[in-house]
Scaffold this motif. Sequence first.
Motif, PDB file in Angstrom:
ATOM      1  N   MET A   1       0.853  -1.152   0.058  1.00  0.00           N
ATOM      2  CA  MET A   1       0.027  -0.128  -0.069  1.00  0.00           C
ATOM      3  C   MET A   1       0.840   1.366  -0.072  1.00  0.00           C
ATOM      4  N   ASN A   2       2.078   1.290   0.650  1.00  0.00           N
ATOM      5  CA  ASN A   2       2.773   2.493   0.870  1.00  0.00           C
ATOM      6  C   ASN A   2       4.021   2.163  -0.041  1.00  0.00           C
ATOM      7  N   PRO A   3       4.608   3.401  -0.722  1.00  0.00           N
ATOM      8  CA  PRO A   3       5.824   3.033  -1.256  1.00  0.00           C
ATOM      9  C   PRO A   3       7.061   2.776  -0.232  1.00  0.00           C
ATOM     10  N   PRO A   4       7.968   2.176  -0.679  1.00  0.00           N
ATOM     11  CA  PRO A   4       9.140   1.958   0.044  1.00  0.00           C
ATOM     12  C   PRO A   4       9.620   2.852   0.847  1.00  0.00           C
ATOM     13  N   GLY A   5       9.677   3.061   2.014  1.00  0.00           N
ATOM     14  CA  GLY A   5      10.539   4.101   2.806  1.00  0.00           C
ATOM     15  C   GLY A   5       9.510   4.957   3.294  1.00  0.00           C
ATOM     16  N   ARG A   6       8.129   4.752   3.087  1.00  0.00           N
ATOM     17  CA  ARG A   6       7.008   6.014   3.571  1.00  0.00           C
ATOM     18  C   ARG A   6       6.396   5.134   4.584  1.00  0.00           C
ATOM     19  N   SER A   7       6.019   5.923   5.696  1.00  0.00           N
ATOM     20  CA  SER A   7       5.189   5.249   6.813  1.00  0.00           C
ATOM     21  C   SER A   7       3.805   5.249   6.567  1.00  0.00           C
ATOM     22  N   PRO A   8       3.124   4.256   7.271  1.00  0.00           N
ATOM     23  CA  PRO A   8       1.791   4.622   6.783  1.00  0.00           C
ATOM     24  C   PRO A   8       1.186   5.555   7.546  1.00  0.00           C
ATOM     25  N   THR A   9       0.116   6.046   7.114  1.00  0.00           N
ATOM     26  CA  THR A   9      -0.729   7.355   7.811  1.00  0.00           C
ATOM     27  C   THR A   9      -2.086   7.066   8.217  1.00  0.00           C
ATOM     28  N   THR A  10      -2.510   7.862   8.902  1.00  0.00           N
ATOM     29  CA  THR A  10      -4.020   7.871   9.039  1.00  0.00           C
ATOM     30  C   THR A  10      -4.779   7.522   8.017  1.00  0.00           C
ATOM     31  N   ARG A  11      -4.579   8.011   6.788  1.00  0.00           N
ATOM     32  CA  ARG A  11      -5.381   7.784   5.641  1.00  0.00           C
ATOM     33  C   ARG A  11      -5.042   6.301   5.194  1.00  0.00           C
ATOM     34  N   ASP A  12      -3.928   5.884   5.485  1.00  0.00           N
ATOM     35  CA  ASP A  12      -3.680   4.257   5.181  1.00  0.00           C
ATOM     36  C   ASP A  12      -4.501   3.411   5.901  1.00  0.00           C
ATOM     37  N   VAL A  13      -4.467   3.816   7.362  1.00  0.00           N
ATOM     38  CA  VAL A  13      -5.219   3.012   8.287  1.00  0.00           C
ATOM     39  C   VAL A  13      -6.798   3.031   7.909  1.00  0.00           C
ATOM     40  N   ALA A  14      -7.356   4.247   7.641  1.00  0.00           N
ATOM     41  CA  ALA A  14      -8.800   4.392   7.482  1.00  0.00           C
ATOM     42  C   ALA A  14      -8.959   3.628   5.961  1.00  0.00           C
ATOM     43  N   ALA A  15      -8.534   3.677   5.069  1.00  0.00           N
ATOM     44  CA  ALA A  15      -8.481   2.919   3.877  1.00  0.00           C
ATOM     45  C   ALA A  15      -8.597   1.479   4.069  1.00  0.00           C
ATOM     46  N   ALA A  16      -7.805   0.893   5.010  1.00  0.00           N
ATOM     47  CA  ALA A  16      -7.656  -0.566   5.101  1.00  0.00           C
ATOM     48  C   ALA A  16      -8.885  -0.815   6.311  1.00  0.00           C
ATOM     49  N   ALA A  17      -9.203  -0.248   6.986  1.00  0.00           N
ATOM     50  CA  ALA A  17     -10.172  -0.348   8.128  1.00  0.00           C
ATOM     51  C   ALA A  17     -11.581  -0.040   7.546  1.00  0.00           C
ATOM     52  N   GLY A  18     -11.602   0.612   6.423  1.00  0.00           N
ATOM     53  CA  GLY A  18     -12.932   0.890   5.754  1.00  0.00           C
ATOM     54  C   GLY A  18     -13.882   2.073   6.598  1.00  0.00           C
ATOM     55  N   VAL A  19     -13.151   2.870   7.260  1.00  0.00           N
ATOM     56  CA  VAL A  19     -13.451   4.030   8.161  1.00  0.00           C
ATOM     57  C   VAL A  19     -12.859   5.142   7.850  1.00  0.00           C
ATOM     58  N   SER A  20     -13.441   6.302   8.206  1.00  0.00           N
ATOM     59  CA  SER A  20     -12.869   7.678   7.843  1.00  0.00           C
ATOM     60  C   SER A  20     -11.879   7.916   8.656  1.00  0.00           C
ATOM     61  N   ARG A  21     -11.027   8.990   8.282  1.00  0.00           N
ATOM     62  CA  ARG A  21      -9.695   9.545   8.845  1.00  0.00           C
ATOM     63  C   ARG A  21      -9.992  10.087  10.376  1.00  0.00           C
ATOM     64  N   ALA A  22     -11.343  10.644  10.511  1.00  0.00           N
ATOM     65  CA  ALA A  22     -11.540  11.368  11.654  1.00  0.00           C
ATOM     66  C   ALA A  22     -11.869   9.861  12.739  1.00  0.00           C
ATOM     67  N   THR A  23     -12.354   8.888  12.231  1.00  0.00           N
ATOM     68  CA  THR A  23     -12.659   7.638  12.981  1.00  0.00           C
ATOM     69  C   THR A  23     -11.684   6.862  13.586  1.00  0.00           C
ATOM     70  N   VAL A  24     -10.606   7.092  12.608  1.00  0.00           N
ATOM     71  CA  VAL A  24      -9.013   6.677  12.945  1.00  0.00           C
ATOM     72  C   VAL A  24      -8.616   7.482  13.982  1.00  0.00           C
ATOM     73  N   SER A  25      -8.634   8.763  13.996  1.00  0.00           N
ATOM     74  CA  SER A  25      -8.057   9.815  14.774  1.00  0.00           C
ATOM     75  C   SER A  25      -8.509   9.202  16.239  1.00  0.00           C
ATOM     76  N   TYR A  26     -10.031   9.575  16.350  1.00  0.00           N
ATOM     77  CA  TYR A  26     -10.587   9.221  17.431  1.00  0.00           C
ATOM     78  C   TYR A  26     -10.366   7.924  18.202  1.00  0.00           C
ATOM     79  N   ALA A  27     -10.423   6.960  17.337  1.00  0.00           N
ATOM     80  CA  ALA A  27      -9.899   5.758  17.793  1.00  0.00           C
ATOM     81  C   ALA A  27      -8.769   5.342  18.470  1.00  0.00           C
TER      82      ALA A  27
END
Length: 69
Positions: A1-27
């Motif tokens: 999902m991420n290019p080599p050398g790039r850390s995952p972001t909340t956007r990546d977590v949200a996409a993988a979990a199927g939720v919004s970035r705000a939900t990831v932030s709150y969680a």
Amino acid sequence: MNPPGRSPTTRDVAAAAGVSRATVSYALRNHPRIPAATREKIRAVAASLGYKANPLVSSWLAHVRGARP
């Protein structure tokens, strides 16, 4: 999902979990608005992706939100 050398972001977590970035932030901040099962799912997805909060960003956001360290 991420290019080599790039850390995952909340956007990546949200996409993988199927939720919004705000939900990831709150969680990830353990906000009571998010059901416990959803918080656990998001934390598991974040861990599987290798997500780690950036301490500089976290500090800045705490300042913006008016929180005290």
